[in-house]
Design a protein around this motif. Sequence first.
Motif, mmCIF file in Angstrom:
data_model
loop_
_atom_site.group_PDB
_atom_site.id
_atom_site.type_symbol
_atom_site.label_atom_id
_atom_site.label_comp_id
_atom_site.label_asym_id
_atom_site.label_seq_id
_atom_site.Cartn_x
_atom_site.Cartn_y
_atom_site.Cartn_z
ATOM 1 N N ARG A 194 62.723 40.386 -49.609
ATOM 2 C CA ARG A 194 61.118 40.285 -50.111
ATOM 3 C C ARG A 194 60.689 39.103 -49.785
ATOM 4 N N TRP A 195 61.357 37.830 -49.481
ATOM 5 C CA TRP A 195 60.799 36.681 -49.200
ATOM 6 C C TRP A 195 61.111 36.171 -47.817
ATOM 7 N N THR A 196 60.191 35.279 -47.255
ATOM 8 C CA THR A 196 60.470 34.622 -45.936
ATOM 9 C C THR A 196 61.244 33.243 -46.472
ATOM 10 N N LEU A 197 61.672 32.769 -45.659
ATOM 11 C CA LEU A 197 62.198 31.207 -45.830
ATOM 12 C C LEU A 197 61.291 30.296 -46.442
ATOM 13 N N ALA A 198 59.895 30.161 -45.876
ATOM 14 C CA ALA A 198 58.935 29.690 -46.621
ATOM 15 C C ALA A 198 58.585 29.993 -47.866
ATOM 16 N N GLN A 199 58.562 31.210 -48.218
ATOM 17 C CA GLN A 199 58.548 31.593 -49.612
ATOM 18 C C GLN A 199 59.670 31.229 -50.843
ATOM 19 N N CYS A 200 61.036 31.065 -49.886
ATOM 20 C CA CYS A 200 62.022 30.657 -50.457
ATOM 21 C C CYS A 200 61.914 29.143 -50.901
ATOM 22 N N ILE A 201 61.540 28.461 -49.830
ATOM 23 C CA ILE A 201 61.306 26.984 -50.220
ATOM 24 C C ILE A 201 60.425 26.668 -51.161
ATOM 25 N N ALA B 184 61.084 25.161 -55.094
ATOM 26 C CA ALA B 184 60.470 23.953 -55.819
ATOM 27 C C ALA B 184 59.610 24.240 -56.916
ATOM 28 N N ARG B 185 59.073 25.348 -57.168
ATOM 29 C CA ARG B 185 58.412 25.866 -58.229
ATOM 30 C C ARG B 185 59.163 26.253 -59.518
ATOM 31 N N HIS B 186 60.392 26.712 -59.134
ATOM 32 C CA HIS B 186 61.307 27.020 -60.240
ATOM 33 C C HIS B 186 62.214 25.938 -60.596
ATOM 34 N N GLY B 187 62.121 24.823 -59.955
ATOM 35 C CA GLY B 187 62.862 23.459 -60.186
ATOM 36 C C GLY B 187 64.415 23.716 -59.690
ATOM 37 N N ASP C 129 68.724 33.594 -39.458
ATOM 38 C CA ASP C 129 67.602 34.429 -39.102
ATOM 39 C C ASP C 129 66.263 34.011 -39.377
ATOM 40 N N LYS C 130 66.599 33.604 -40.841
ATOM 41 C CA LYS C 130 65.207 33.044 -41.384
ATOM 42 C C LYS C 130 64.692 31.952 -40.877
ATOM 43 N N VAL C 131 65.490 30.983 -40.408
ATOM 44 C CA VAL C 131 65.197 30.024 -39.953
ATOM 45 C C VAL C 131 64.464 30.289 -38.477
ATOM 46 N N ALA C 132 65.307 31.017 -37.924
ATOM 47 C CA ALA C 132 64.539 31.169 -36.682
ATOM 48 C C ALA C 132 63.270 31.817 -36.759
ATOM 49 N N GLU C 133 62.819 32.579 -37.833
ATOM 50 C CA GLU C 133 61.567 33.164 -37.961
ATOM 51 C C GLU C 133 60.502 32.153 -38.339
ATOM 52 N N LEU C 134 60.797 31.205 -39.097
ATOM 53 C CA LEU C 134 60.151 30.236 -39.399
ATOM 54 C C LEU C 134 59.794 29.343 -38.258
ATOM 55 N N GLY C 135 60.855 28.833 -37.544
ATOM 56 C CA GLY C 135 61.059 27.795 -36.495
ATOM 57 C C GLY C 135 61.822 26.387 -36.989
ATOM 58 N N LEU C 136 62.919 26.030 -36.255
ATOM 59 C CA LEU C 136 63.746 25.343 -37.012
ATOM 60 C C LEU C 136 62.936 23.934 -37.274
ATOM 61 N N LYS C 137 62.223 23.361 -36.461
ATOM 62 C CA LYS C 137 61.721 22.225 -36.930
ATOM 63 C C LYS C 137 60.835 22.289 -38.109
ATOM 64 N N GLN C 138 60.084 23.273 -38.080
ATOM 65 C CA GLN C 138 59.081 23.772 -39.260
ATOM 66 C C GLN C 138 59.891 23.891 -40.547
ATOM 67 N N ALA C 139 60.937 24.679 -40.220
ATOM 68 C CA ALA C 139 61.747 24.847 -41.677
ATOM 69 C C ALA C 139 62.375 23.571 -42.108
ATOM 70 N N ALA C 140 62.902 22.575 -41.243
ATOM 71 C CA ALA C 140 63.322 21.273 -41.592
ATOM 72 C C ALA C 140 62.200 20.320 -42.279
ATOM 73 N N ARG C 141 61.023 20.628 -41.820
ATOM 74 C CA ARG C 141 59.946 19.831 -42.232
ATOM 75 C C ARG C 141 59.718 20.211 -43.689
ATOM 76 N N GLN C 142 59.660 21.811 -43.901
ATOM 77 C CA GLN C 142 59.223 22.176 -45.230
ATOM 78 C C GLN C 142 60.059 21.863 -46.147
ATOM 79 N N ARG D 100 62.128 19.430 -46.198
ATOM 80 C CA ARG D 100 62.131 17.933 -46.615
ATOM 81 C C ARG D 100 61.144 17.789 -47.416
ATOM 82 N N GLU D 101 59.834 18.212 -47.236
ATOM 83 C CA GLU D 101 58.422 17.975 -47.823
ATOM 84 C C GLU D 101 58.690 18.498 -49.407
ATOM 85 N N ALA D 102 59.352 19.584 -49.516
ATOM 86 C CA ALA D 102 59.785 20.284 -51.138
ATOM 87 C C ALA D 102 60.758 19.383 -51.725
ATOM 88 N N GLY D 103 61.596 18.518 -51.047
ATOM 89 C CA GLY D 103 62.490 17.650 -51.711
ATOM 90 C C GLY D 103 63.690 18.383 -52.140
#
Length: 278
Positions: free
Chosen positions: A23-30, A34-37, A46-59, A61-64
Amino acid sequence: MNPPHEQTSPGPLSLNTVTVRDRWTLAQCIEGCARHGIPGISPWRDKVAELGLKQAARQIREAGLFVSGLCRAGMFPAADAAGRRAAIEENLRAIEEAHELGARCLVTLGGGLPPGSKDLPGARQMFHDGLAEVLPAARAAGVTLALEPLHPMTCADRSVLTTLAQALDLCDEFGEGTGIALDVYHVWWDPDLPRQVARAKGRIAAFHVCDWLVPTTDTAFDRGMPGDGVIDIPAIRAMAQAAGHDGSCEVELLSRRWWAEDPEQVLKLAKERHATAC
């Protein structure tokens, strides 16, 4: 199996993204973590590849969020030399991805018997030899290969690595760069579990939680939410903490039932069960 688990409590919660994979992409999981604490995340490649490795790592990190692990590597047994070489190359890519994501470990599975094979010792030797070949790269990258034994029912098709003792023997042999992914679903049945978890002291790189349902209707995709089955998760978690694990709990549900549910409700319930059943 009655350790004094009343004195301990669960550490930080992490979401293994396979729990909501349909139901969720990696971006949605990230964003959902963050929203649920939920402070940790463990993505699948496979989900990392869909988003892109560097983009996944950045998102991430930014979500803490901390990355409790990357799933998955290993699976070295193959029918021929070309297949074994392809597995080696895939593992080297996985090591690079784990390093880029800052993952605490790279979850490493045994893989099953090659198609048409009945040579279990040979498949286990291929897993051993594959580890030996990729370990120098893992050490250079600072990535821990977390060997995850799976339940013996999966030996033919998913993992020739079936007991914690077997995994720890490999850790003893290879040393630096290896550790254990302790998944309660796969080890709860083992009468030698207390001794083997104690033996794993300082080497538990990940702790995965879900539950064994009775009846279990599918050997791969019928895991229960913690608290819905028969596993004494707090007892095993207390063993892991006594063996030096930091206490973090990674919820990993491979479950057709939970994949069909609203991910918002799955994360909400997982957080509740982390507090009451882990």
